[in-house]
Design a protein around this motif. Sequence first.
Motif, PDB file in Angstrom:
ATOM      1  N   TYR A  54     -63.477  43.725  27.299  1.00 40.32           N
ATOM      2  CA  TYR A  54     -62.152  43.974  26.970  1.00 40.32           C
ATOM      3  C   TYR A  54     -61.115  43.238  27.675  1.00 40.32           C
ATOM      4  CZ  TYR A  54     -57.695  46.637  25.818  1.00 40.32           C
ATOM      5  OH  TYR A  54     -56.363  46.811  25.515  1.00 40.32           O
ATOM      6  N   TYR A  55     -61.391  43.272  28.976  1.00 37.23           N
ATOM      7  CA  TYR A  55     -60.345  42.643  30.068  1.00 37.23           C
ATOM      8  C   TYR A  55     -60.407  41.341  30.180  1.00 37.23           C
ATOM      9  CZ  TYR A  55     -58.739  47.448  30.782  1.00 37.23           C
ATOM     10  OH  TYR A  55     -58.082  48.820  30.778  1.00 37.23           O
ATOM     11  N   ALA A  56     -61.608  40.843  30.031  1.00 38.71           N
ATOM     12  CA  ALA A  56     -61.930  39.382  29.822  1.00 38.71           C
ATOM     13  C   ALA A  56     -61.298  38.650  28.781  1.00 38.71           C
ATOM     14  CB  ALA A  56     -63.456  39.007  30.088  1.00 38.71           C
ATOM     15  N   PRO A 116     -58.095  40.251  38.202  1.00 32.40           N
ATOM     16  CA  PRO A 116     -58.295  39.758  36.593  1.00 32.40           C
ATOM     17  C   PRO A 116     -59.794  39.535  36.564  1.00 32.40           C
ATOM     18  CG  PRO A 116     -57.178  37.865  38.092  1.00 32.40           C
ATOM     19  CD  PRO A 116     -57.077  39.345  38.907  1.00 32.40           C
ATOM     20  N   ARG A 117     -60.216  39.480  35.393  1.00 31.41           N
ATOM     21  CA  ARG A 117     -61.668  39.115  35.053  1.00 31.41           C
ATOM     22  C   ARG A 117     -61.579  37.590  34.564  1.00 31.41           C
ATOM     23  NH1 ARG A 117     -64.912  42.979  35.757  1.00 31.41           N
ATOM     24  NH2 ARG A 117     -66.509  41.645  34.967  1.00 31.41           N
ATOM     25  N   GLN A 118     -62.313  36.809  34.756  1.00 30.04           N
ATOM     26  CA  GLN A 118     -62.715  35.772  34.248  1.00 30.04           C
ATOM     27  C   GLN A 118     -62.273  35.495  32.667  1.00 30.04           C
ATOM     28  OE1 GLN A 118     -62.944  32.977  36.009  1.00 30.04           O
ATOM     29  NE2 GLN A 118     -63.145  31.210  34.706  1.00 30.04           N
ATOM     30  N   PRO A 119     -61.627  34.619  32.011  1.00 27.64           N
ATOM     31  CA  PRO A 119     -61.057  34.876  30.686  1.00 27.64           C
ATOM     32  C   PRO A 119     -62.352  34.359  29.774  1.00 27.64           C
ATOM     33  CG  PRO A 119     -59.859  33.005  31.698  1.00 27.64           C
ATOM     34  CD  PRO A 119     -60.536  33.975  32.975  1.00 27.64           C
ATOM     35  N   SER A 120     -62.624  35.411  28.908  1.00 26.60           N
ATOM     36  CA  SER A 120     -63.777  34.892  27.937  1.00 26.60           C
ATOM     37  C   SER A 120     -63.439  35.258  26.636  1.00 26.60           C
ATOM     38  CB  SER A 120     -64.869  35.550  28.668  1.00 26.60           C
ATOM     39  OG  SER A 120     -65.388  35.667  29.948  1.00 26.60           O
ATOM     40  N   LEU A 121     -64.314  34.539  25.730  1.00 31.17           N
ATOM     41  CA  LEU A 121     -64.264  34.903  24.439  1.00 31.17           C
ATOM     42  C   LEU A 121     -65.252  36.167  23.876  1.00 31.17           C
ATOM     43  CD1 LEU A 121     -64.392  31.066  23.045  1.00 31.17           C
ATOM     44  CD2 LEU A 121     -62.298  32.393  23.480  1.00 31.17           C
ATOM     45  N   LEU A 122     -65.114  36.560  22.709  1.00 30.65           N
ATOM     46  CA  LEU A 122     -65.941  37.884  22.350  1.00 30.65           C
ATOM     47  C   LEU A 122     -67.184  37.124  21.647  1.00 30.65           C
ATOM     48  CD1 LEU A 122     -63.426  40.041  20.582  1.00 30.65           C
ATOM     49  CD2 LEU A 122     -64.486  40.175  22.673  1.00 30.65           C
ATOM     50  N   PRO A 168     -67.361  31.406  29.981  1.00 29.81           N
ATOM     51  CA  PRO A 168     -66.115  31.879  30.312  1.00 29.81           C
ATOM     52  C   PRO A 168     -65.187  30.604  30.177  1.00 29.81           C
ATOM     53  CG  PRO A 168     -67.418  32.939  32.200  1.00 29.81           C
ATOM     54  CD  PRO A 168     -68.022  31.740  31.388  1.00 29.81           C
ATOM     55  N   LEU A 169     -63.987  30.945  29.965  1.00 28.70           N
ATOM     56  CA  LEU A 169     -62.705  29.854  29.793  1.00 28.70           C
ATOM     57  C   LEU A 169     -62.343  29.334  31.237  1.00 28.70           C
ATOM     58  CD1 LEU A 169     -60.753  30.859  26.773  1.00 28.70           C
ATOM     59  CD2 LEU A 169     -62.890  29.489  26.745  1.00 28.70           C
ATOM     60  N   PRO A 203     -58.620  26.378  22.947  1.00 30.06           N
ATOM     61  CA  PRO A 203     -59.987  26.582  22.915  1.00 30.06           C
ATOM     62  C   PRO A 203     -60.425  27.829  22.239  1.00 30.06           C
ATOM     63  CG  PRO A 203     -59.618  26.655  25.132  1.00 30.06           C
ATOM     64  CD  PRO A 203     -58.524  26.160  24.530  1.00 30.06           C
ATOM     65  N   MET A 204     -59.770  28.896  22.335  1.00 26.66           N
ATOM     66  CA  MET A 204     -59.830  30.286  21.739  1.00 26.66           C
ATOM     67  C   MET A 204     -59.741  30.002  20.296  1.00 26.66           C
ATOM     68  SD  MET A 204     -58.061  32.752  20.184  1.00 26.66           S
ATOM     69  CE  MET A 204     -56.476  32.953  20.975  1.00 26.66           C
ATOM     70  N   ALA A 205     -58.432  29.410  19.866  1.00 26.24           N
ATOM     71  CA  ALA A 205     -58.360  29.287  18.317  1.00 26.24           C
ATOM     72  C   ALA A 205     -59.331  28.432  17.844  1.00 26.24           C
ATOM     73  CB  ALA A 205     -56.861  28.383  18.165  1.00 26.24           C
ATOM     74  N   SER A 206     -59.927  27.372  18.416  1.00 28.35           N
ATOM     75  CA  SER A 206     -60.988  26.590  17.993  1.00 28.35           C
ATOM     76  C   SER A 206     -62.176  27.424  17.675  1.00 28.35           C
ATOM     77  CB  SER A 206     -61.258  25.351  18.810  1.00 28.35           C
ATOM     78  OG  SER A 206     -59.823  24.488  18.858  1.00 28.35           O
ATOM     79  N   TRP A 207     -62.524  28.126  18.740  1.00 27.14           N
ATOM     80  CA  TRP A 207     -63.648  28.992  18.318  1.00 27.14           C
ATOM     81  C   TRP A 207     -63.646  30.060  17.379  1.00 27.14           C
ATOM     82  CZ3 TRP A 207     -63.403  34.348  19.715  1.00 27.14           C
ATOM     83  CH2 TRP A 207     -64.729  34.953  19.496  1.00 27.14           C
ATOM     84  N   LEU A 208     -62.256  30.675  17.521  1.00 30.89           N
ATOM     85  CA  LEU A 208     -62.195  31.893  16.532  1.00 30.89           C
ATOM     86  C   LEU A 208     -62.158  31.525  15.129  1.00 30.89           C
ATOM     87  CD1 LEU A 208     -59.855  34.909  17.170  1.00 30.89           C
ATOM     88  CD2 LEU A 208     -59.597  33.472  15.052  1.00 30.89           C
ATOM     89  N   ALA A 209     -61.297  30.302  14.875  1.00 30.74           N
ATOM     90  CA  ALA A 209     -61.320  29.936  13.379  1.00 30.74           C
ATOM     91  C   ALA A 209     -62.401  28.963  12.917  1.00 30.74           C
ATOM     92  CB  ALA A 209     -59.638  29.895  13.017  1.00 30.74           C
TER      93      ALA A 209
END
Length: 759
Positions: free
Chosen positions: A424-426, A474-480, A486-487, A496-502
């Motif tokens: 959740y926090y990542a 903070p936790r290392q930002p990561s995708l689900l 991690p990012l 990179p989040m948008a490219s992965w998510l969609a």
Amino acid sequence: MPAPASSLKIGIASCCRNHGLRVVVLGLFLMVCETVRAETAPSFRNEVMAVLSKAGCNQGACHGNARGKGGFQLSLRGQEPAADYQAIVHEWQGRRIDTFQAEKSLLLEKPLMLVPHEGGRRLTAGTIEYEILSRWIAAGAPEDPPSTPQLVSIEVSPLQRDLIVASAAEATFRLEVQARFSDGTTKNVTRLTVFEPSQPVVEIDPEGSVRVQEFGAYAIVARYLDQQVTVRLAVFPPHAHAAAVERQPHSPMDEIVFRRLRELQIEPSALCDDQTFIRRTTLDMIGLLPTPQEARDFVNNGDPQKRQKWIESLLARTEFADWWALKWCDLLRVEEKTLDAKGVAAFHGWIRDAIARNQPVDEFVQELISARGSSYSVPATNYYRALRDPATRAEATAQIFLGARLQCAKCHNHPFDQWSQNDYYAWSNVFSQIDYQIVENQRGDTNDAHEFKGEQIILLKLKEQFPDPRTGQPRQPSLLDHQLPPLNAEEDRLLPMASWLASRNNRRFVEVFVNRVWQQMLGRGIVEPVDDFRATNPAAHPELLTWLSDEFVAHNCDLKWLVKTIANSAVYQSSSTTNPSNSRDEVFFSHSYVKRLSAEQLLDALSQATDVKPNFADHPQIQRAQALPGVQAMAFRRGKITLADRFLREFGRPQRLQSCDCERTTETTLTQTFQLIGGKLIQEWVTHPDNILKTLATDHRDNYPSAIEELYWRTISRAPTSLEAETHRKYIEKSLTPREGFEDILWALLNSDEFLLRH
């Protein structure tokens, strides 16, 4: 006499040496005994924790509550065994267990109700669960050694593909659960597994024996420690003839559904008639009723391809973009209080334009998620303008596009899904770089920090981080996605989040969108609720969802292709009239599901039926509810709303304060009933001097049957039966004036199920 003294000293020394040896030996003996006891004791993590879950001790309503119960707190569903061990063995100076008299331990006496216990009886003496607890306590309540095997997975049998099928008045069978551990061993843990049925009519005893007393479709979640498996069960009455009934499939999608129905011995309903088809498709695809002329022409058309051609014509209508933009606007929180009127108009216009251009859905979402700039000149940025903090952005994005409800993981590991607090926090930290430059804010209520009126610039501050409140860091930002690294926290995380998510390779994204469209067309998702994808909430038709998703990607993520494919299917075109074998089916799409018209559909249908145009606050130029860009939030605040605005809210239009389909409701209420029976809007529109009745009086004069037929086509898209026509004619002739008679008939039609429901 030195000799005796010397001998005494030597004797004493020898005695001491022998005593010390005995102490050492005794100590070693006790250590060996403790070791043997610990080795033969039940495992705390693999058995004791399972017993606590089975007894319900660590549920949210009991000691698993965030504040515990009676001064005793356990982790929710046993998610933190180390903390639970500390609470049981060491808290309150160890008073909860008695290793010398295990049976006197509070951990046993309370659930046995030998001492008062608010939670009631949770154990029975002599059972396996009791024996595990008592033997563990008697062994000294040991913690597991590091070499203890860890649970890897569980398997439930029997499984017939993805579904257990039974056809009997009272179905019984037994579930067996096998646990697989890290050392490669397996163990039958059925007795220690928690079984959670979706309905109380499904009874499950401690040994896994299942008894179902009513026909229907059910789910059973089998949970052992931190592993869960969902078993789906269908129990329907045996109909030998149903398996032999064949329906002609229109596509591979139909073949998938019909194959499952044959397994269930369910006979699918026949295709709907032409009157139902044109009304259903027009409502589902563009949100409106067909005109009387369109409905008559379609029914009288003998072209065998007329249904396919009608669907194609709806895809080309301008109202298609209005209707499907409305769906997106609900999810993306397009409302005036936060975005202001100009922002709402810009955002709605951008969404509608993307649908009108038939922009591929993945490209649309990537553009939305990665947007930054002015909320006026870059309309997609209004998505983040409505979501003001990292956690809200993270929760909304996951729920809308991935069908993941992360809210539970904010405070503890998700009890029904794979997501932990770390996840959740990542994930939230991915969105922490977003910031706002408020160019101006001319809000009306200076005390309301959530109201904005003026341009904002959505920008990124690359060094911003979102702390995990448990550590303050903070936790290392990561995708689900646990398979991805991690990012980089120092770089732009949105791209990179948008490219992965969609991505078209992101199976979850594709399936969630396909499921949403299916639900809009058929009234129920393949996964239901549509934004709750998890292993413990499986799809009713996994093969169907897979096929549709594959084809959607193969067709360039084309919304219109998806809508057309569904609308052309025999499954979609099935009748809502049921037969004895499918009358109880609510999940396998053996017949069409009836649903109430949405708020916008109903208001626009009333307007079409009466030929009276609605008035909307702040939008005098708009004459259809589905074309409204926002939800008149500020008009309601000012108290400057119209009858149409109030009608929409009373019939379930959401205020767009949540990113959840659940905010919109089609449930019926007493207020709605009063509105339809004698509400001011209905009264004004039915009696309006220039409404459709004036036109009928001019066009049909004293030809009552012709005027009655026109009212039927206008409201419920069919001609009246001879009995209906004759009954209405007599009623008009007995009325004080023909106008009053026609008003009563129009009112009755507007309150009929055929008008209020999509069937």
